[in-house]
Scaffold this motif. Structure first.
Motif, PDB file in Angstrom:
ATOM      1  N   ALA A  78       0.824  -1.212   0.000  1.00 53.51           N
ATOM      2  CA  ALA A  78       0.000   0.000   0.000  1.00 53.51           C
ATOM      3  C   ALA A  78       0.855   1.258   0.000  1.00 53.51           C
ATOM      4  CB  ALA A  78      -0.944  -0.013   1.201  1.00 53.51           C
ATOM      5  N   ALA A  81       2.914   1.534  -3.419  1.00 53.83           N
ATOM      6  CA  ALA A  81       2.016   1.852  -4.534  1.00 53.83           C
ATOM      7  C   ALA A  81       1.508   3.284  -4.427  1.00 53.83           C
ATOM      8  CB  ALA A  81       0.848   0.870  -4.556  1.00 53.83           C
ATOM      9  N   SER A  82       1.204   3.737  -3.211  1.00 55.11           N
ATOM     10  CA  SER A  82       0.736   5.113  -3.036  1.00 55.11           C
ATOM     11  C   SER A  82       1.832   6.114  -3.373  1.00 55.11           C
ATOM     12  CB  SER A  82       0.256   5.318  -1.592  1.00 55.11           C
ATOM     13  OG  SER A  82      -0.802   4.444  -1.270  1.00 55.11           O
ATOM     14  N   PRO A 121      -8.704  -2.945  -9.832  1.00 55.22           N
ATOM     15  CA  PRO A 121      -7.326  -3.341  -9.482  1.00 55.22           C
ATOM     16  C   PRO A 121      -7.087  -4.844  -9.500  1.00 55.22           C
ATOM     17  CG  PRO A 121      -8.078  -1.598  -8.021  1.00 55.22           C
ATOM     18  CD  PRO A 121      -9.253  -1.969  -8.865  1.00 55.22           C
ATOM     19  N   LEU A 143      -1.679  -1.564  -8.065  1.00 55.36           N
ATOM     20  CA  LEU A 143      -2.216  -0.456  -7.274  1.00 55.36           C
ATOM     21  C   LEU A 143      -1.618   0.876  -7.702  1.00 55.36           C
ATOM     22  CD1 LEU A 143      -2.420  -2.017  -3.698  1.00 55.36           C
ATOM     23  CD2 LEU A 143      -4.181  -1.827  -5.457  1.00 55.36           C
ATOM     24  N   ALA A 146      -3.884   1.929 -10.455  1.00 55.82           N
ATOM     25  CA  ALA A 146      -5.139   2.413  -9.884  1.00 55.82           C
ATOM     26  C   ALA A 146      -4.963   3.789  -9.251  1.00 55.82           C
ATOM     27  CB  ALA A 146      -5.654   1.411  -8.854  1.00 55.82           C
ATOM     28  N   SER A 147      -3.832   4.021  -8.602  1.00 55.40           N
ATOM     29  CA  SER A 147      -3.573   5.322  -7.972  1.00 55.40           C
ATOM     30  C   SER A 147      -3.445   6.426  -9.011  1.00 55.40           C
ATOM     31  CB  SER A 147      -2.294   5.250  -7.126  1.00 55.40           C
ATOM     32  OG  SER A 147      -2.424   4.306  -6.085  1.00 55.40           O
ATOM     33  N   GLU A 200      -6.223   8.009  -0.755  1.00 52.81           N
ATOM     34  CA  GLU A 200      -5.681   6.987  -1.649  1.00 52.81           C
ATOM     35  C   GLU A 200      -4.854   5.962  -0.879  1.00 52.81           C
ATOM     36  OE1 GLU A 200      -5.066   4.850  -5.098  1.00 52.81           O
ATOM     37  OE2 GLU A 200      -6.538   6.385  -4.524  1.00 52.81           O
ATOM     38  N   SER A 203      -7.329   3.743   0.635  1.00 56.12           N
ATOM     39  CA  SER A 203      -7.906   2.887  -0.396  1.00 56.12           C
ATOM     40  C   SER A 203      -6.957   1.772  -0.796  1.00 56.12           C
ATOM     41  CB  SER A 203      -8.281   3.732  -1.621  1.00 56.12           C
ATOM     42  OG  SER A 203      -8.796   2.926  -2.655  1.00 56.12           O
ATOM     43  N   ASN A 204      -5.670   2.091  -0.896  1.00 56.49           N
ATOM     44  CA  ASN A 204      -4.690   1.064  -1.263  1.00 56.49           C
ATOM     45  C   ASN A 204      -4.520   0.017  -0.167  1.00 56.49           C
ATOM     46  OD1 ASN A 204      -4.093   1.937  -3.847  1.00 56.49           O
ATOM     47  ND2 ASN A 204      -2.458   3.302  -3.176  1.00 56.49           N
ATOM     48  N   ASN A 207      -7.424  -2.230  -0.978  1.00 52.97           N
ATOM     49  CA  ASN A 207      -7.243  -2.949  -2.242  1.00 52.97           C
ATOM     50  C   ASN A 207      -6.095  -3.944  -2.186  1.00 52.97           C
ATOM     51  OD1 ASN A 207      -9.378  -1.628  -3.530  1.00 52.97           O
ATOM     52  ND2 ASN A 207      -8.078   0.062  -4.196  1.00 52.97           N
ATOM     53  N   SER A 208      -5.082  -3.664  -1.367  1.00 58.72           N
ATOM     54  CA  SER A 208      -3.953  -4.586  -1.282  1.00 58.72           C
ATOM     55  C   SER A 208      -4.356  -5.921  -0.677  1.00 58.72           C
ATOM     56  CB  SER A 208      -2.821  -3.961  -0.463  1.00 58.72           C
ATOM     57  OG  SER A 208      -3.240  -3.680   0.858  1.00 58.72           O
TER      58      SER A 208
END
Length: 262
Positions: A78, A81-82, A121, A143, A146-147, A200, A203-204, A207-208
């Motif tokens: 997360a 990816a962010s 994702p 991710l 997606a970000s 975000e 959110s990650n 989603n992770s």
């Protein structure tokens, strides 16, 4: 003050709204009739769900090493990816802003942002698992895409909503484009950007846990493996840890917003 006439109904639906509601109802009824739903099946599903939930209690958190490794990998996915999504979204959002860039630049970039937002994702993670193999790298790349789709769109909209008066005033001094961004654009959008970034990251984190189910690393893989072993008590332990992680991320998000608002 004169009273409102009785025959006037301010909340009355118009004819177009009535026809629209009727069309939606017909579509809903048609879709409901096309899928296999019955009361007997619903009762059977309720009975099976009760047995499943019963096997989840009491929750256990062993093997602990497997749980800790999966949770730590989820946090790493997360955060990385962010960070990558942020670094790539800043120039993408700037290039897509129509009030700062010409149309021949904004439209291709907007198309790229749309493509990043097109697929879930999990679907993107499946593609990257096929490309780079199983593991955290596939989750980070999925991710990140997606970000870019999320942050790029929000950054673009925030930049397009700024006041052009400050930009024109800085430009009138003969400032370069970089100085215009630094002194006219960034001060107007920085607090909104912080809110977008915090959301975000949260959110990650969620989603992770999902991309791991398809082999892209994280606690999702541990959860899927526990389901396959029918270790439902361990499944509940994993779910509790995921909930705690998301709640911790929410608390940190609120704390970060408070710090930057001071």
């Amino acid at each position: 003050m004169s009273a409102v006439p009785v025959h006037i109904r301010p909340y009355r639906m118009s004819t177009q709204a009535r026809w629209g509601a009727l069309v939606l109802f017909i579509i809903f009824a048609w879709a409901l009739s096309r899928i296999d739903i019955s009361w007997a099946r619903f009762l059977l599903g309720t009975e099976n769900a009760a047995k499943f939930v019963g096997r989840m209690f009491p929750p256990i958190f062993n093997p602990r090493d497997e749980l800790i490794k999966g949770m730590w990998e989820t946090v790493q996915i997360a955060i990385l990816a962010s960070a990558l999504g942020l670094l790539l979204s800043l120039p993408v959002g700037l290039l897509a802003a129509r009030n700062l860039m010409p149309a021949w630049v904004t439209w291709p970039v907007r198309l790229f942002i749309t493509l990043c937002r097109t697929f879930h994702p999990v679907i993107v993670a499946i593609v990257f698992v096929k490309a780079v193999g199983f593991g955290a790298l596939a989750g980070i790349l999925a991710l990140t895409v997606a970000s870019i789709g999320f942050l790029g769109k929000l950054f673009t909209e925030a930049i397009e909503e700024i006041s052009m008066k400050q930009i024109e005033a800085v430009r009138a001094t003969g400032a370069s484009f970089a100085n215009v961004l630094t002194f006219a654009v960034v001060p107007q959008v920085i607090y909104r950007f912080i809110g977008f970034i915090a959301y975000e990251v949260d959110s990650n984190l969620r989603n992770s846990t999902m991309v791991g189910i398809v082999g892209a690393g994280g606690i999702g893989g541990t959860l899927f493996a526990a389901f396959q072993r029918f270790d439902y008590d361990f499944v509940l332990g994993i779910v509790i840890c995921i909930i705690a992680l998301i709640m911790l991320g929410e608390v940190l998000q609120i704390a970060v917003k408070k710090v930057f608002k001071q």
